[in-house]
Design a protein around this motif. Structure first.
Motif, PDB file in Angstrom:
ATOM      1  N   LEU A   5       0.850  -1.188   0.000  1.00  0.00           N
ATOM      2  CA  LEU A   5       0.000   0.000   0.000  1.00  0.00           C
ATOM      3  C   LEU A   5       0.884   1.236   0.000  1.00  0.00           C
ATOM      4  N   THR A   6       0.666   2.102  -0.988  1.00  0.00           N
ATOM      5  CA  THR A   6       1.377   3.372  -1.085  1.00  0.00           C
ATOM      6  C   THR A   6       0.388   4.502  -0.863  1.00  0.00           C
ATOM      7  N   VAL A   7       0.750   5.424   0.017  1.00  0.00           N
ATOM      8  CA  VAL A   7      -0.028   6.640   0.237  1.00  0.00           C
ATOM      9  C   VAL A   7       0.716   7.777  -0.442  1.00  0.00           C
ATOM     10  N   ASP A   8       0.045   8.417  -1.397  1.00  0.00           N
ATOM     11  CA  ASP A   8       0.606   9.565  -2.113  1.00  0.00           C
ATOM     12  C   ASP A   8      -0.069  10.835  -1.634  1.00  0.00           C
ATOM     13  N   LEU A   9       0.724  11.812  -1.231  1.00  0.00           N
ATOM     14  CA  LEU A   9       0.184  13.108  -0.812  1.00  0.00           C
ATOM     15  C   LEU A   9       0.948  14.227  -1.504  1.00  0.00           C
ATOM     16  N   PHE A  10       0.218  15.191  -2.028  1.00  0.00           N
ATOM     17  CA  PHE A  10       0.801  16.392  -2.619  1.00  0.00           C
ATOM     18  C   PHE A  10       0.655  17.494  -1.579  1.00  0.00           C
ATOM     19  N   VAL A  11       1.784  18.071  -1.154  1.00  0.00           N
ATOM     20  CA  VAL A  11       1.746  19.035  -0.054  1.00  0.00           C
ATOM     21  C   VAL A  11       2.609  20.257  -0.344  1.00  0.00           C
ATOM     22  N   SER A  12       2.254  21.358   0.313  1.00  0.00           N
ATOM     23  CA  SER A  12       3.100  22.546   0.305  1.00  0.00           C
ATOM     24  C   SER A  12       4.216  22.331   1.327  1.00  0.00           C
ATOM     25  N   VAL A  13       5.240  23.170   1.306  1.00  0.00           N
ATOM     26  CA  VAL A  13       6.344  23.057   2.260  1.00  0.00           C
ATOM     27  C   VAL A  13       5.845  23.145   3.695  1.00  0.00           C
ATOM     28  N   ASP A  14       4.797  23.941   3.930  1.00  0.00           N
ATOM     29  CA  ASP A  14       4.264  24.054   5.287  1.00  0.00           C
ATOM     30  C   ASP A  14       3.217  22.986   5.611  1.00  0.00           C
ATOM     31  N   GLY A  15       3.134  21.954   4.773  1.00  0.00           N
ATOM     32  CA  GLY A  15       2.368  20.761   5.116  1.00  0.00           C
ATOM     33  C   GLY A  15       0.896  20.745   4.763  1.00  0.00           C
ATOM     34  N   TYR A  16       0.449  21.671   3.926  1.00  0.00           N
ATOM     35  CA  TYR A  16      -0.952  21.658   3.535  1.00  0.00           C
ATOM     36  C   TYR A  16      -1.159  20.814   2.289  1.00  0.00           C
ATOM     37  N   ALA A  17      -2.230  20.007   2.304  1.00  0.00           N
ATOM     38  CA  ALA A  17      -2.548  19.155   1.160  1.00  0.00           C
ATOM     39  C   ALA A  17      -3.558  19.830   0.238  1.00  0.00           C
ATOM     40  N   GLY A  18      -3.951  20.997   0.536  1.00  0.00           N
ATOM     41  CA  GLY A  18      -4.875  21.739  -0.305  1.00  0.00           C
ATOM     42  C   GLY A  18      -4.838  23.203   0.060  1.00  0.00           C
ATOM     43  N   SER A  19      -5.493  24.007  -0.755  1.00  0.00           N
ATOM     44  CA  SER A  19      -5.501  25.434  -0.484  1.00  0.00           C
ATOM     45  C   SER A  19      -6.769  26.042  -1.043  1.00  0.00           C
TER      46      SER A  19
END
Length: 188
Positions: A5-19
Motif C-alpha cells: 500500500l502506497t499513500v501519495d500526498l501532494f503538499v506545500s512546504v508548510d504541510g498543507y494538502a490543499g488550499s
C-alpha cells in the motif's frame, strides 16, 4: 507475498494538502511532474479513496477530464463511504464497512498494489493502523500560508520513517518516498 500500500500526498512546504484560491498542483505542474503522474497512474494498482475525493473527481467538468482522469475513472477503485449510494465510474465499488479491515483484507488476498488518491482521512487512518508500506510526498516549493487548507498530518501520531528515494521534478518540486519502520520514536 502480501500486496503493498502506497499513500501519495501532494503538499506545500508548510504541510498543507490543499488550499483555497491557489491553482491545482499549487501552480507547479510541469513536464517532469506530468510524466510522473502518467507513469504512476499507468502502473498496475487498485485505487483507495474516500467519498469526498471520489465526489470531487467524479464531478470534474468535461474540460478538466484529461487522459489521466479517463484512465483513473476506469481503474479498479474502492471508495470508502457510509453515505454514498452509488459510484458511476465503471471500475469503482463502494465499501460501507471498516476501512482498516477491508484494506488489511485487500493487502492479504490481493496481488495488485494499492494506492491512495487524495483522501487525507483515509491516509491518516491507514498510517495509524500500520498498513502503509510507502509514504510518497510531492512537496511543492511554496508555503500555502493563510490559503492553506487541510494540514496533511493533522492528528497523526509520531512515526519513524526511512527515506527510500528522492527526486527533484521540474527543478523545483521534491518527490520523497519513505518507508515506515515500525520502530518506536524515543520520547524526551
Amino acid at each position: 507475498m502480501p500486496t503493498t500500500l502506497t499513500v501519495d500526498l501532494f503538499v506545500s512546504v508548510d504541510g498543507y494538502a490543499g488550499s483555497d484560491g491557489l491553482p491545482g498542483y499549487f501552480g507547479y505542474l510541469g513536464p517532469d511532474l506530468q510524466r510522473w503522474i502518467d507513469e504512476a497512474g499507468a502502473a498496475p494498482h487498485v485505487v483507495i479513496m474516500g467519498r469526498r475525493t471520489y465526489e470531487v473527481l467524479a464531478s470534474l467538468p468535461e474540460e478538466h477530464r484529461d487522459e489521466a482522469w479517463e484512465t483513473m475513472s476506469r481503474r479498479e477503485t474502492v471508495v470508502f463511504s457510509s453515505t454514498l449510494d452509488r459510484a458511476d465510474w465503471p471500475g469503482a465499488r463502494i465499501h460501507r464497512g471498516g476501512l482498516v479491515e477491508e484494506v488489511r483484507r485487500l493487502k492479504a488476498d490481493g496481488d495488485t498494489a494499492l494506492r491512495t488518491v487524495g483522501s487525507l482521512s483515509v491516509a491518516r487512518q491507514l498510517l495509524a493502523a500500520g498498513l502503509v508500506d510507502r509514504l510518497r510526498l510531492m512537496v511543492f516549493p511554496l508555503t500555502a500560508g493563510a490559503a492553506g487548507r487541510e494540514p496533511a498530518f493533522e492528528g497523526v501520531d509520531s512515526h519513524d520513517l526511512e527515506l527510500v528515494g528522492s527526486r527533484v521534478l521540474d527543478a523545483h518540486t521534491l518527490l520523497v518516498e519513505y518507508r515506515p519502520t515500525g520502530r518506536d520514536i524515543p520520547r524526551a
